[in-house]
Every structure is written in structure tokens, then in C-alpha cells.
Write a protein that holds these residues in place. Structure first.
Motif, PDB file in Angstrom:
ATOM      1  N   UNK A 146      56.916  43.196  48.597  1.00 12.10           N
ATOM      2  CA  UNK A 146      57.428  44.398  49.328  1.00 12.10           C
ATOM      3  C   UNK A 146      57.805  44.217  50.711  1.00 12.10           C
ATOM      4  N   UNK A 147      58.640  45.025  51.257  1.00  9.17           N
ATOM      5  CA  UNK A 147      59.105  45.059  52.511  1.00  9.17           C
ATOM      6  C   UNK A 147      58.215  45.534  53.690  1.00  9.17           C
ATOM      7  N   UNK A 148      58.161  45.361  54.775  1.00 12.19           N
ATOM      8  CA  UNK A 148      57.483  46.195  55.671  1.00 12.19           C
ATOM      9  C   UNK A 148      57.453  47.544  55.649  1.00 12.19           C
ATOM     10  N   UNK A 149      58.462  48.396  55.162  1.00 16.01           N
ATOM     11  CA  UNK A 149      58.619  49.609  55.102  1.00 16.01           C
ATOM     12  C   UNK A 149      57.603  50.161  54.065  1.00 16.01           C
ATOM     13  N   UNK A 150      57.034  49.113  53.025  1.00 10.80           N
ATOM     14  CA  UNK A 150      55.921  49.525  52.183  1.00 10.80           C
ATOM     15  C   UNK A 150      54.628  49.263  52.729  1.00 10.80           C
ATOM     16  N   UNK A 151      54.602  48.746  54.065  1.00 15.72           N
ATOM     17  CA  UNK A 151      53.157  48.026  54.209  1.00 15.72           C
ATOM     18  C   UNK A 151      52.125  49.002  54.329  1.00 15.72           C
ATOM     19  N   UNK A 152      52.489  50.179  54.798  1.00 14.60           N
ATOM     20  CA  UNK A 152      51.254  51.471  54.933  1.00 14.60           C
ATOM     21  C   UNK A 152      50.983  51.739  53.562  1.00 14.60           C
ATOM     22  N   UNK A 153      51.937  51.945  52.696  1.00 17.10           N
ATOM     23  CA  UNK A 153      51.357  52.273  51.179  1.00 17.10           C
ATOM     24  C   UNK A 153      50.500  51.029  50.597  1.00 17.10           C
ATOM     25  N   UNK A 154      50.929  49.756  51.078  1.00 17.64           N
ATOM     26  CA  UNK A 154      50.070  48.644  50.388  1.00 17.64           C
ATOM     27  C   UNK A 154      48.444  48.729  51.188  1.00 17.64           C
ATOM     28  N   UNK A 155      48.748  49.144  52.242  1.00 17.76           N
ATOM     29  CA  UNK A 155      47.181  49.279  53.121  1.00 17.76           C
ATOM     30  C   UNK A 155      46.209  50.471  52.370  1.00 17.76           C
ATOM     31  N   UNK A 156      47.221  51.620  51.833  1.00 16.91           N
ATOM     32  CA  UNK A 156      46.425  52.592  51.303  1.00 16.91           C
ATOM     33  C   UNK A 156      45.979  51.850  49.699  1.00 16.91           C
ATOM     34  N   UNK A 157      46.663  51.155  49.009  1.00 16.41           N
ATOM     35  CA  UNK A 157      46.407  50.582  47.812  1.00 16.41           C
ATOM     36  C   UNK A 157      44.835  49.758  48.028  1.00 16.41           C
ATOM     37  N   UNK A 158      45.029  49.078  49.127  1.00 23.87           N
ATOM     38  CA  UNK A 158      43.851  48.013  49.306  1.00 23.87           C
ATOM     39  C   UNK A 158      42.759  48.927  49.676  1.00 23.87           C
ATOM     40  N   UNK A 159      42.795  50.180  50.287  1.00 24.27           N
ATOM     41  CA  UNK A 159      41.672  51.105  50.533  1.00 24.27           C
ATOM     42  C   UNK A 159      41.135  51.524  49.603  1.00 24.27           C
ATOM     43  N   UNK A 160      41.908  51.951  48.509  1.00 24.69           N
ATOM     44  CA  UNK A 160      41.402  52.590  47.110  1.00 24.69           C
ATOM     45  C   UNK A 160      40.791  51.644  46.319  1.00 24.69           C
ATOM     46  N   UNK A 161      41.283  50.252  46.402  1.00 22.22           N
ATOM     47  CA  UNK A 161      40.703  49.156  45.586  1.00 22.22           C
ATOM     48  C   UNK A 161      39.228  49.023  46.167  1.00 22.22           C
ATOM     49  N   UNK A 162      39.165  48.978  47.303  1.00 17.98           N
ATOM     50  CA  UNK A 162      37.980  48.668  48.024  1.00 17.98           C
ATOM     51  C   UNK A 162      37.019  49.877  47.732  1.00 17.98           C
ATOM     52  N   UNK A 163      37.448  50.985  47.788  1.00 16.73           N
ATOM     53  CA  UNK A 163      36.833  52.209  47.642  1.00 16.73           C
ATOM     54  C   UNK A 163      35.911  52.483  46.143  1.00 16.73           C
ATOM     55  N   UNK A 164      37.138  52.036  45.322  1.00 11.59           N
ATOM     56  CA  UNK A 164      36.592  52.135  43.786  1.00 11.59           C
ATOM     57  C   UNK A 164      35.677  51.099  43.573  1.00 11.59           C
ATOM     58  N   UNK A 165      35.854  49.734  43.967  1.00 14.03           N
ATOM     59  CA  UNK A 165      35.185  48.730  43.799  1.00 14.03           C
ATOM     60  C   UNK A 165      33.600  49.226  44.272  1.00 14.03           C
ATOM     61  N   UNK A 166      33.393  49.803  45.470  1.00 15.14           N
ATOM     62  CA  UNK A 166      32.342  50.269  45.989  1.00 15.14           C
ATOM     63  C   UNK A 166      31.611  51.244  45.232  1.00 15.14           C
ATOM     64  N   UNK A 167      32.213  52.181  44.948  1.00 15.47           N
ATOM     65  CA  UNK A 167      31.506  53.141  44.298  1.00 15.47           C
ATOM     66  C   UNK A 167      31.437  52.818  42.668  1.00 15.47           C
ATOM     67  N   UNK A 168      31.897  51.955  41.944  1.00 16.26           N
ATOM     68  CA  UNK A 168      31.746  51.665  40.658  1.00 16.26           C
ATOM     69  C   UNK A 168      31.677  50.358  40.324  1.00 16.26           C
ATOM     70  N   UNK A 169      31.672  49.558  41.349  1.00 11.68           N
ATOM     71  CA  UNK A 169      31.245  48.094  40.844  1.00 11.68           C
ATOM     72  C   UNK A 169      32.711  47.346  40.800  1.00 11.68           C
ATOM     73  N   UNK A 170      32.716  46.231  40.949  1.00 12.13           N
ATOM     74  CA  UNK A 170      34.000  45.418  41.053  1.00 12.13           C
ATOM     75  C   UNK A 170      34.610  45.583  39.968  1.00 12.13           C
ATOM     76  N   UNK A 171      35.918  45.925  40.128  1.00 13.71           N
ATOM     77  CA  UNK A 171      36.704  46.257  39.046  1.00 13.71           C
ATOM     78  C   UNK A 171      38.251  45.815  39.269  1.00 13.71           C
TER      79      UNK A 171
END
Length: 330
Positions: A146-171
Motif C-alpha cells: 500500500x502507499x503512504x496514504x494508507x500508512x495510518x490504516x496499516x498502523x491501526x491494523x498492526x495495533x489491532x493484531x497486537x491487541x487481539x493476540x494479547x487478549x486471546x493468544x497468538x492468532x
């Protein structure tokens, strides 16, 4: 050898532009040789753009045909419509439950579009990044081109992955942005401070991948430059800089080569040559497109097979998610 996965998608909200080709499609064909690729027509995202149902259907088949005409091999890559894999919407709802509202409302694209359409604002625009996150992580994609204009959305995606993995285990796999060979951000021909967009109400602002040579020439000749009449590549001449980037992206020439070639020729000669370069590069794609778009039966076979393959992966991941969060198995 197991290949890393890639996920990417393009909205069917208008005619694809040369910006879509240079920034995405031209790279898709290279990526499919190196990665396990999932390329989606994100028709659920397109609902936020306001296209009517006939446009939505027609653009969907048009984008699919351009994917194929640009060189995507449906046997090497999984190509499908987002709406044909219900796991995308199901996972989005689950991610909604762990996404802070404040973080969504701070998304730059949301703030920009909500200001433009303050009297016609819907929840789909706010939740767009969550669906994008679901799109990506359903397939355990390691890379997302993706381009730089989607960087903020990608950061949110990474945040959600890390949060989900923390709450429910590596997924989920934590995805990374993938830089591409053709990294130019192609800008509007009429407003070189804004990205070229297929939804631009000014048709002179973009070149469609399906524009004929005369229309391409017309749009490039009317492209905004400046009154300096000095052929150079710099931040003070954004219009000319954008045209030079289009030229180098299509030809592979360096900026220095282009500047030296046209330094004494003026803008007119350069624009004329650029129009020919773009038209010549698009012609084989357009010829192939015409073959694909005329065979609806073959297109249906391709997108149904792609959806079946995508569902096999997505449904397995969703079942894992259901178990992790405590849903009763289907």
C-alpha cells in the motif's frame, strides 16, 4: 518452500487510473512470482463511495478484467470479490469490539472525507479501516503493498493484531507494509498537490487505463504545469514534476535523463511525447481487457474459483478466532 503471503485490494468505485496501474497493478504481476498472493476487488469498501448498484456491478467486472489484462494469473494468485467471502464482515464486527472509537476518529482520511461530506456522513466511512484490517489479517498476510496514504490504516491494523493476540493468544500475523519498485505517488493532472483518484469529479484530473489515445493526449496537454517555462524536476514545479514521474514510471528512464532530453524542448514537446508513451503502454492492456470483459462466463468461472479458494483460508482462520473469543463452533 512456503511463500510469504500478500494481500491487496482495489475498490470498484470508478475507472482504474494510471495511478492504480503504476502504484498497484504493475507490481501485482511481479509479486505473484515471489509470494502467495490474495488480490481482492474490495466491493464492500466501495459502498462508502456512493456508487449506484449498476456502477458497482459494472466496475467490479471492469476491475477484475483489468487485473487479468495487466498480467495477473488466476492460477498463481487468488483473485476474488470481497463480498463473496463473508468472513471479512464477520471478523470486522469482532474487531469492532476491541477498536477504540477515538483512534478511528483520528484517522486522517476519515477527518478529510468527513469534512468534505459533513452533511452526508455514514458509519461505513468511520469503520472502513477496521474492515481493511479484517481483509488483511484473515489471510495471515505478512506483507501489504500500500502507499503512504494508507500508512495510518496499516498502523491501526498492526495495533489491532497486537491487541487481539494479547487478549486471546497468538492468532494473527502482524503485517508489514511492502515497498514496491514503482513507488511514485501519481498526482492529479489538475491539482498536483492531490493524489490522482478514480473518483475525481474532474475527468481531466486523471487518466483512465481505458482512455483512448486522443483522450489521453487531451488530458495531458491540459495538465497543469506552470508559467516558468523552465524544464526541471523540483518541488516548486509540482505539475511538471508529476508529469515527469509518470514518464519515468512508464519508461524506466531516470529523472535526470528526462530532464536533459527535454530541457531545451519546452513543455509542449514533452507533453506530446508523454501522451504517446502512456497510450502505447496501455494499448496491449486495453486489447487484453476487451477480450476478458466480453467473456462473462470466463470471468464468472475465475471469480467463483477465487472466492472458493479464499473462503477455504478465511473460514479456517475465522473458526480459530471464534474458538479463541468463546463463540460456539458452527
Amino acid at each position: 518452500m512456503v511463500k510469504d503471503r500478500i494481500f491487496s485490494g482495489i475498490q470498484n468505485s470508478g475507472h482504474l487510473t494510471i495511478g492504480n496501474y503504476l502504484g498497484a497493478l504493475s507490481n501485482f504481476t511481479k509479486q505473484q512470482e515471489k509470494f502467495e498472493c490474495y488480490y481482492c476487488i474490495v466491493d464492500m469498501h466501495a459502498l462508502t463511495s456512493g456508487v449506484n448498484k449498476e456502477e458497482l456491478r459494472n466496475y467490479a467486472l471492469e476491475v477484475l478484467s483489468l487485473y487479468l489484462a495487466s498480467g495477473l494469473d488466476y492460477e498463481k494468485s487468488t483473485i476474488f470479490f470481497q463480498s463473496h467471502v463473508s468472513a471479512h464482515a464477520e471478523l470486522q464486527w469482532i474487531l469492532n469490539s476491541i477498536t477504540p472509537l477515538g483512534q478511528l476518529s483520528r484517522m486522517t482520511q476519515y477527518k478529510s472525507k468527513s469534512e468534505q461530506h459533513a452533511d452526508n456522513l455514514y458509519a461505513g466511512l468511520l469503520n472502513y479501516p477496521i474492515l481493511m484490517a479484517a481483509d488483511i489479517i484473515l489471510y495471515d498476510a505478512k506483507y501489504v503493498p500500500v502507499g503512504d496514504d494508507q500508512r495510518q490504516h496499516m498502523e491501526l491494523t498492526r495495533d489491532l493484531v497486537e491487541k487481539f493476540n494479547y487478549l486471546y493468544g497468538d492468532t494473527f500475523v502482524v503485517p508489514e507494509m511492502l515497498s514496491t519498485d514503482t513507488g511514485s505517488r501519481i498526482m492529479s493532472l489538475q491539482n498536483p498537490a492531490a493524489k490522482m483518484s478514480k473518483s475525481d469529479p474532474d475527468e481531466l484530473g486523471y487518466i483512465s487505463m481505458l482512455d483512448n489515445p486522443k483522450l489521453i493526449e487531451k488530458k495531458i496537454k491540459r495538465a497543469v504545469t506552470d508559467s516558468l517555462n523552465h524544464f526541471d524536476y523540483n518541488d516548486d514545479q509540482l505539475g511538471l514534476r508529476n508529469l515527469i514521474e509518470i514518464y519515468t514510471s512508464f519508461t524506466g528512464d531516470s529523472v535526470e535523463e528526462v530532464v536533459n532530453r527535454y530541457r531545451d524542448s519546452g513543455y509542449g514537446k514533452f507533453k506530446s511525447d508523454l501522451a504517446s508513451v502512456v497510450a502505447d503502454m496501455l494499448k496491449p492492456i486495453q486489447d487484453s481487457f476487451n477480450i476478458y470483459i466480453s467473456d462473462k462466463g470466463e470471468l464468472e468461472r475465475i471469480y467463483r474459483d477465487g472466492a472458493k479458494r479464499a473462503r477455504e483460508v478465511a473460514d479456517k482462520k475465522l473458526a480459530e478466532v471464534f474458538e479463541k473469543i468463546g463463540f460456539i463452533a458452527k
